[in-house]
Design a protein around this motif. Structure first.
Motif, PDB file in Angstrom:
ATOM      1  N   TYR A  77      49.168  -3.539  18.888  1.00 50.71           N
ATOM      2  CA  TYR A  77      49.517  -2.609  19.958  1.00 50.71           C
ATOM      3  C   TYR A  77      49.781  -1.206  19.413  1.00 50.71           C
ATOM      4  CZ  TYR A  77      49.952  -6.345  23.402  1.00 50.71           C
ATOM      5  OH  TYR A  77      49.695  -7.391  24.263  1.00 50.71           O
ATOM      6  N   THR A  78      50.012  -1.115  18.128  1.00 49.86           N
ATOM      7  CA  THR A  78      50.258   0.184  17.504  1.00 49.86           C
ATOM      8  C   THR A  78      49.636   0.202  16.120  1.00 49.86           C
ATOM      9  OG1 THR A  78      51.930   1.668  16.568  1.00 49.86           O
ATOM     10  CG2 THR A  78      52.525  -0.663  16.785  1.00 49.86           C
ATOM     11  N   CYS A  97      45.037  -0.519  22.739  1.00 47.81           N
ATOM     12  CA  CYS A  97      45.575   0.850  22.745  1.00 47.81           C
ATOM     13  C   CYS A  97      46.097   1.180  24.138  1.00 47.81           C
ATOM     14  CB  CYS A  97      44.473   1.820  22.320  1.00 47.81           C
ATOM     15  SG  CYS A  97      45.000   3.535  22.258  1.00 47.81           S
ATOM     16  N   ASP A  99      48.565   3.498  24.927  1.00 49.67           N
ATOM     17  CA  ASP A  99      48.915   4.907  25.098  1.00 49.67           C
ATOM     18  C   ASP A  99      48.391   5.696  23.909  1.00 49.67           C
ATOM     19  OD1 ASP A  99      50.606   5.255  27.558  1.00 49.67           O
ATOM     20  OD2 ASP A  99      51.818   3.724  26.566  1.00 49.67           O
ATOM     21  N   GLU A 100      48.314   7.003  24.089  1.00 47.87           N
ATOM     22  CA  GLU A 100      48.000   7.892  22.968  1.00 47.87           C
ATOM     23  C   GLU A 100      49.303   8.165  22.245  1.00 47.87           C
ATOM     24  OE1 GLU A 100      46.111   8.733  20.589  1.00 47.87           O
ATOM     25  OE2 GLU A 100      44.551   9.631  21.854  1.00 47.87           O
ATOM     26  N   LEU A 101      49.700   7.224  21.383  1.00 50.40           N
ATOM     27  CA  LEU A 101      51.019   7.271  20.756  1.00 50.40           C
ATOM     28  C   LEU A 101      51.224   8.502  19.888  1.00 50.40           C
ATOM     29  CD1 LEU A 101      51.344   3.496  19.751  1.00 50.40           C
ATOM     30  CD2 LEU A 101      52.265   4.642  21.776  1.00 50.40           C
ATOM     31  N   PHE A 104      53.244  11.251  21.491  1.00 49.22           N
ATOM     32  CA  PHE A 104      54.630  11.018  21.896  1.00 49.22           C
ATOM     33  C   PHE A 104      55.586  11.757  20.967  1.00 49.22           C
ATOM     34  CE2 PHE A 104      54.527   6.904  24.578  1.00 49.22           C
ATOM     35  CZ  PHE A 104      53.435   7.388  25.281  1.00 49.22           C
ATOM     36  N   ALA A 107      56.466  11.049  16.979  1.00 49.87           N
ATOM     37  CA  ALA A 107      55.407  10.180  16.451  1.00 49.87           C
ATOM     38  C   ALA A 107      55.242  10.410  14.956  1.00 49.87           C
ATOM     39  CB  ALA A 107      54.091  10.465  17.173  1.00 49.87           C
ATOM     40  N   LEU A 111      50.283   8.347  11.954  1.00 45.54           N
ATOM     41  CA  LEU A 111      49.718   7.533  13.023  1.00 45.54           C
ATOM     42  C   LEU A 111      48.226   7.783  13.240  1.00 45.54           C
ATOM     43  CD1 LEU A 111      51.684   6.639  16.202  1.00 45.54           C
ATOM     44  CD2 LEU A 111      49.231   6.883  16.300  1.00 45.54           C
ATOM     45  N   GLU A 115      45.328   5.007  12.847  1.00 41.74           N
ATOM     46  CA  GLU A 115      44.487   4.593  13.971  1.00 41.74           C
ATOM     47  C   GLU A 115      43.011   4.634  13.606  1.00 41.74           C
ATOM     48  OE1 GLU A 115      44.688   5.268  18.627  1.00 41.74           O
ATOM     49  OE2 GLU A 115      43.808   7.016  17.642  1.00 41.74           O
ATOM     50  N   ARG A 185      58.413  11.975  28.992  1.00 42.57           N
ATOM     51  CA  ARG A 185      57.293  11.966  29.933  1.00 42.57           C
ATOM     52  C   ARG A 185      57.708  12.336  31.352  1.00 42.57           C
ATOM     53  NH1 ARG A 185      55.070   6.082  28.747  1.00 42.57           N
ATOM     54  NH2 ARG A 185      57.325   5.775  28.631  1.00 42.57           N
ATOM     55  N   ALA A 253      52.190  13.907  26.192  1.00 42.34           N
ATOM     56  CA  ALA A 253      52.582  12.504  26.248  1.00 42.34           C
ATOM     57  C   ALA A 253      52.067  11.803  27.506  1.00 42.34           C
ATOM     58  CB  ALA A 253      54.105  12.384  26.179  1.00 42.34           C
TER      59      ALA A 253
END
Length: 581
Positions: A77-78, A97, A99-101, A104, A107, A111, A115, A185, A253
């Motif tokens: 998930y991440t 995926c 969210d576009e982590l 955030f 972050a 990351l 990814e 958010r 976010a």
């Protein structure tokens, strides 16, 4: 994951928890009523970052040793978890995926790189919505969008509940509620403005606070924070609401979010008022009971309109329930399961019943397809969808463009604006079946041809001006001792003749003719390239030619602006809802 646990053992490896113990260890926790187990690694609080990372890798290996020699399916998930298992010989790697982590707050700077590495390793990628899919679809060749699903029965129980929890029962109605994580958010200023402008409305927040200071939250007598609640109790709280809010900010976010609460609110029978989040507009923008607002005045108006709907009952819920019937978790699990099975090594596949799998499938590296469709326009896309969803066939769609829909393709850009990449398209049908089918994939836009005398007159004047401009253009070439290109002049005359004919036949569709004439004028402008010619004449010292071309260019710009403004005004005044997209 609960549905996947009916077929496989599911272990959810969570983020580490610090401990004062001198060795790392694993805690196992079961989720009641499911076969899913949470694995919580405990890491000594005195360890350095390098020791923690090495310890976590070791704990992953210990877990896999306990599970036996069969290669596992790794489901991420991440990307931040990928370093813990990049060395594992997996039957398949899934990147879910949501969210576009990387966008955030707080972050990790690692990351984005992680990814990229995970995408390279993954066998299949799922995204939590269409916006996220469009942002990443070129990064992987086996990627699929999965917008939020909903447990309809669970949240529909809110429509029948008559007793709200005691802590909420004392709050005056009407209640406008939000449920979810309270973090960066949310547009807190917008929420505060709503509370100030309508002090008689109660605003309720349910959910934990994250990455935000408590003192930064808006405070007012009519704003109530009830904290995080158990999933099973949410319908009880929703039953006491009159409107559901999604006051998301428009920032990095929220650029790709697809809120799970939208279908949950609707299943509970609540009208929804949201800021114009791209995926929400795309999926629910055509639905009665869903309203959008981008500032405080429009938010107040949208909430007032939503309060006119009777929550939890009324005809407006019929269309809502039809839409929600296509968003079940069972259906999402079925589709995801098939995609995962297609990439799992054959030795670890879960046997599926004959109905679910008509023919054996190889891994995605050697995939076989039942049908290959070349061309992803309307016909090709519809045929592929029907074969895949109605007949359970594996379909490969090929198109030179990176999207389906042909020239009718559109998309929402990063500002939430709907863009017709190849120009707008009008669709007409008298078939209810065709309209209902296409409504599953598109939001319809209102359109109606208008008989606007002012627009028609302006278009006719512009065509007359265009003819005069050709004469002036001939003077330009004469002044420099050259002959105009016959090909260009013939093309211009052809455009004029075509527009003239349309104007004479326009009658009740003058708007169509006017818009066509404007488009043709732009094409005429493009052929002659007034601007380029003018600069060329200036550079070569042809003063008379430069003067004439400047007059033509100024006239063209002014007239085009006039036509555009008239067309927009006409559309805004005369459009009514009809079946056109």
């Amino acid at each position: 994951m609960e549905r996947f646990s009916r077929e496989r053992k599911i272990y959810f490896f969570e983020e580490f928890i610090l401990t004062d113990h001198h060795f790392p260890y694993l805690e196992f926790h079961s989720f009641a009523g499911t076969a899913v187990k949470a694995v919580r690694p405990r890491i000594p609080d005195r360890w350095s970052e390098a020791q923690r990372q090495a310890g976590l890798v070791g704990l992953v290996d210990e877990l896999l040793e306990l599970l036996g020699p069969k290669p596992p399916i790794l489901w991420f998930y991440t990307p931040m978890m990928f370093p813990l298992a990049r060395h594992v010989d997996a039957a398949a790697v899934v990147y879910d995926c949501m969210d576009e982590l990387a966008n955030f707050r707080f972050a990790s700077p690692m990351l984005a790189d992680l990814e990229r590495e995970l995408l390279h390793r993954a066998d299949v990628v799922f995204t939590g919505g269409h916006s996220l899919y469009e942002a990443k679809r070129l990064l992987h060749d086996n990627i699929y969008p999965f917008p939020s699903s909903v447990d309809v029965c669970h949240f529909q129980s809110a429509r029948k509940l008559c007793v709200t929890p005691p802590e909420q029962a004392q709050i005056p109605r009407p209640i406008l509620g939000f449920c979810g994580v309270i973090d960066e958010r949310l547009d807190l200023e917008l929420t505060a403005a709503l509370a100030r402008q309508r002090p008689e409305w109660s605003i309720v927040f349910i959910g934990p606070e994250a990455k935000i200071r408590t003192e930064d939250l808006p405070r007012a007598p009519n704003i109530h924070y009830l904290g995080q609640k158990d999933y099973l109790s949410l319908p009880a709280y929703f039953s006491g609401w009159d409107v559901a809010l999604m006051p998301f900010a428009r920032n990095d976010a929220t650029r790709f979010i697809s809120p799970t609460k939208t279908p949950e609110y609707l299943a509970a029978g609540l009208p929804v008022v949201s800021t114009p989040i791209t995926d929400v507009v795309r999926q629910y923008g055509d639905m009665r009971g869903v309203y959008f607002a981008s500032d405080a005045p429009s938010l107040v108006c949208a909430c007032e309109e939503a309060l006119q709907l009777e929550p939890k009952r009324g005809e407006w819920l019929n269309a809502v329930d039809e839409r929600l019937a296509t968003l079940s978790w069972d259906d999402t699990h079925r589709r995801m399961s098939r995609l995962v099975e297609d990439v799992v090594e054959p030795a670890v596949r879960v046997p599926l019943p004959p109905v679910a799998r008509k023919t054996p499938r190889s891994s995605w590296r050697r995939r076989r397809f039942d049908y290959v469709i070349v061309g992803a326009g309307f016909a090709g896309a519809v045929l592929a969808e029907r074969l895949a969803n109605e007949s359970g066939q594996r379909v490969l769609v090929c198109d030179r463009r990176p999207h389906i829909g042909g020239n009718a393709y559109d998309f929402y850009n990063e500002s939430g604006i709907l863009v017709h990449k190849y120009g707008p398209h009008i669709f007409h049908t008298n078939s209810e079946a065709i309209f209902d089918y296409l409504s599953r994939f598109t939001a319809w836009r209102p359109y109606e041809a208008a008989n606007n005398a002012e627009l028609k007159k302006a278009a006719e004047e512009h065509l007359s001006e265009t003819k005069d401009q050709i004469k002036k253009l001939e003077q330009v070439f004469k002044s420099i001792g050259k002959t105009a290109s016959g090909e260009k002049c013939d093309a211009i005359e052809g455009l004029i003749k075509e527009a003239d004919g349309v104007m004479k036949e326009a009658e009740g569709t003058a708007l169509d003719a006017g818009l066509l004439a404007a488009c043709q004028a732009v094409e005429h402008y493009e052929i002659v390239r007034y601007g380029a010619l003018r600069e060329w004449a200036k550079d070569l010292g042809h003063d008379e030619a430069h003067k004439l071309l400047s007059e033509i260019l100024d006239q063209e710009k002014a007239t085009n602006n006039k036509l555009t403004n008239l067309a927009v005004t006409s559309i805004n005044k005369t459009s009514t809802r009809s079946r056109a997209a």
